[in-house]
Design a protein around this motif. Structure first.
Motif, PDB file in Angstrom:
ATOM      1  N   ASP A 182      -7.555  -9.465   1.407  1.00 18.52           N
ATOM      2  CA  ASP A 182      -6.788  -9.133   2.603  1.00 18.52           C
ATOM      3  C   ASP A 182      -5.363  -8.724   2.244  1.00 18.52           C
ATOM      4  O   ASP A 182      -4.800  -7.785   2.819  1.00 18.52           O
ATOM      5  N   ALA A 183      -4.757  -9.419   1.281  1.00 18.18           N
ATOM      6  CA  ALA A 183      -3.404  -9.064   0.853  1.00 18.18           C
ATOM      7  C   ALA A 183      -3.373  -7.677   0.232  1.00 18.18           C
ATOM      8  O   ALA A 183      -2.431  -6.896   0.445  1.00 18.18           O
ATOM      9  N   GLN A 184      -4.404  -7.346  -0.536  1.00 17.05           N
ATOM     10  CA  GLN A 184      -4.470  -6.018  -1.142  1.00 17.05           C
ATOM     11  C   GLN A 184      -4.631  -4.940  -0.082  1.00 17.05           C
ATOM     12  O   GLN A 184      -4.022  -3.863  -0.171  1.00 17.05           O
ATOM     13  N   LEU A 185      -5.423  -5.220   0.940  1.00 14.38           N
ATOM     14  CA  LEU A 185      -5.612  -4.250   2.019  1.00 14.38           C
ATOM     15  C   LEU A 185      -4.309  -4.031   2.793  1.00 14.38           C
ATOM     16  O   LEU A 185      -3.975  -2.890   3.151  1.00 14.38           O
ATOM     17  N   ILE A 186      -3.561  -5.098   3.021  1.00 14.91           N
ATOM     18  CA  ILE A 186      -2.274  -4.966   3.710  1.00 14.91           C
ATOM     19  C   ILE A 186      -1.309  -4.136   2.881  1.00 14.91           C
ATOM     20  O   ILE A 186      -0.561  -3.290   3.409  1.00 14.91           O
ATOM     21  N   ALA A 187      -1.312  -4.343   1.568  1.00 13.34           N
ATOM     22  CA  ALA A 187      -0.430  -3.572   0.694  1.00 13.34           C
ATOM     23  C   ALA A 187      -0.794  -2.090   0.718  1.00 13.34           C
ATOM     24  O   ALA A 187       0.095  -1.217   0.717  1.00 13.34           O
TER      25      ALA A 187
END
Length: 246
Positions: A133-138
């Motif tokens: 999820d953090a990678q997708l937000i980035a």
């Protein structure tokens, strides 16, 4: 003699005075303990079943109008009565719900399809993680762009006559001759030429562009009021009160 009269008067007063009630008697009852006992008996009767037990149905032959009912009919009626009493006492086969913290939790009713995977925490947790999820937000932040405002583009070419400015510059109403028009069959020619336009505004623009309002080369203003094909400047004048107008 005087003493005897005094005693007789005291006896008369004692007979007329009301008797002191018994402290053990209740209001409206001879004995308060008896009242409590009767009340307990009545409460016990009310909390019990309002229907008699099935074994209370008599097996004796029933009679109606002095005539004994046939034994088969009597037995049938007695059996139906016993069955009805048994069903009523058994709560129609459904046991009553007893409130108890030790009761098992109710069974969860679910549909055949169940909930979607997006609403299932276990399913989502198996497919995605906090890191993903953090990678997708980035990635979404990297694609984010700020569009700065720019100046409006300039119009290219000729925009033609401004019919709004012409309407505000004129003051005479439609049909008032201001300009000289010559020729024969001016009305018939104007009807033919005006039929070529899809709007009055377009006819007025062409009229002004071709020399109007002084000259009418296209034959669109036969009455010489300066308004082609019946174009009316009143709506533009009414929109600006300071413009005046007739």
């Amino acid at each position: 003699m005087r003493l005897s009269l005094t005693l007789m008067a005291c006896a008369a007063l004692a007979a007329c005075s009301p008797s002191v009630p018994d402290s053990a008697a209740g209001v409206g009852f001879n004995d308060y303990d008896a009242y409590l006992a009767e009340r307990a008996r009545r409460d016990a009767a009310l909390t019990g079943s309002v229907l008699p037990p099935p074994d209370a149905v008599s097996s004796e032959p029933l009679s109606a109008d002095g005539q004994t009912m046939p034994s088969s009919d009597a037995e049938t009626l007695a059996a139906e009565t016993r069955a009805a009493l048994t069903a009523s006492q058994a709560n129609s086969g459904v046991p009553p719900v007893q409130a108890d913290p030790n009761n098992p939790p109710p069974q969860t009713v679910t549909t055949s399809t169940g909930i979607s995977s997006e609403n299932d925490f276990e399913a989502v947790g198996a497919q995605r993680s906090i890191e993903s999820d953090a990678q997708l937000i980035a990635q979404n932040r990297a694609q984010y762009k700020v569009v700065e405002p720019t100046a409006l583009p300039q119009r290219s070419g000729s925009t033609g006559p401004n019919i709004v400015a012409y309407a505000l510059s004129s003051t005479h109403p439609v049909g008032t001759q201001v300009y000289r028009r010559v020729g024969f069959n001016k009305e018939a020619r104007a009807r033919r030429n005006c039929a070529k336009y899809t709007s009055y505004e377009k006819a007025q623009m062409d009229f002004l562009e071709k020399g109007g309002p002084t000259r009418d080369r296209l034959g669109l203003d036969p009455d010489g009021d300066g308004y082609a094909c019946g174009w009316d400047p009143s709506p533009f004048r009414n929109a600006v009160p300071s413009a005046g107008g007739a």
